[in-house]
Design a protein around this motif. Structure first.
Motif, PDB file in Angstrom:
ATOM      1  N   ARG A  85       0.832  -1.214   0.000  1.00 17.64           N
ATOM      2  CA  ARG A  85       0.000   0.000   0.000  1.00 17.64           C
ATOM      3  C   ARG A  85       0.865   1.262   0.000  1.00 17.64           C
ATOM      4  NH1 ARG A  85      -4.802  -2.523   2.879  1.00 17.64           N
ATOM      5  NH2 ARG A  85      -5.755  -3.494   1.058  1.00 17.64           N
ATOM      6  N   GLN A  89       0.764   4.137  -2.936  1.00 10.37           N
ATOM      7  CA  GLN A  89       0.645   5.577  -2.698  1.00 10.37           C
ATOM      8  C   GLN A  89       1.791   6.340  -3.358  1.00 10.37           C
ATOM      9  OE1 GLN A  89      -1.997   7.191  -1.396  1.00 10.37           O
ATOM     10  NE2 GLN A  89      -0.919   8.994  -2.112  1.00 10.37           N
ATOM     11  N   ASP A  93       1.437   9.222  -6.210  1.00 10.72           N
ATOM     12  CA  ASP A  93       2.077  10.534  -6.111  1.00 10.72           C
ATOM     13  C   ASP A  93       2.899  10.864  -7.361  1.00 10.72           C
ATOM     14  OD1 ASP A  93       0.942  10.824  -3.626  1.00 10.72           O
ATOM     15  OD2 ASP A  93       2.763  10.304  -2.519  1.00 10.72           O
TER      16      ASP A  93
END
Length: 189
Positions: A85, A89, A93
């Motif tokens: 996870r 992320q 980004d």
């Protein structure tokens, strides 16, 4: 005495200036902060994220290899899910890569993703006999799918390459799922 105070003030301002320069900068028109990356390519960033994820997962899988087959490994699986996870992320980004002409980098990203899936499948399939592990493996499966989808969003066409690299896994995954279903049916009946 006054010279040392003056020197201390000068060094304080110098240290603050270095700290401010090393921090993230505001990007025009965006409320988020952007990390200073220089001229690094987005594909290089995604590749480094996936390779680091592969190495971190391999450490946990090596630890799992030392355990017996009837052990609850849900804690270790949850650690892998957290690592996945975080990588997801980081890929979010970075964003989508418009130019995927660097075929070697795209192939390396796909190979690293396939290596992650193959390594996890090989290490986890031994532990599916315990019901607690089955629930954790389902969570891990969802996280892996999220990772592969996000990598494909960032690097268009990468999922196709991963699918070809992992084509032989369908037989063993089908076998693992049939064992899990038989276990669950045995517990319900």
């Amino acid at each position: 005495m006054q010279h040392s105070r003056l020197l201390a003030v000068v060094f304080t301002f110098f240290a603050f200036a270095m700290f401010a320069f090393a921090g993230p900068v505001a990007k025009a028109g965006v409320t988020d902060l952007v990390v200073r990356t220089g001229d690094e390519d987005k594909l290089d960033l995604i590749l480094s994220i996936i390779v680091k994820l592969k190495a971190d997962i391999q450490i946990i899988l090596n630890l799992l290899a030392t355990l017996s087959a009837n052990v609850d490994i849900s804690v270790y699986i949850n650690q892998i899910v957290v690592l996945i996870r975080v990588a997801i992320q980081a890929c979010v980004d970075i964003g989508a890569v418009a130019d995927v002409s660097a075929v070697i980098k795209v192939q390396a990203i796909a190979q690293a993703c396939a290596d992650i899936v193959i390594a996890i499948n090989a290490a986890i399939s031994v532990f599916v006999a315990i019901l607690v592990n089955v629930t954790a493996v389902v969570t891990l499966d969802v996280a892996i799918k999220e990772l592969l989808v996000q990598v494909d969003v960032c690097v268009s066409g990468c999922l196709e390459i991963v699918a070809h690299l992992c084509a032989d896994l369908q037989v063993s995954v089908g076998l693992c799922l049939s064992v899990v279903i038989q276990l669950l049916l045995g517990l319900i009946a």
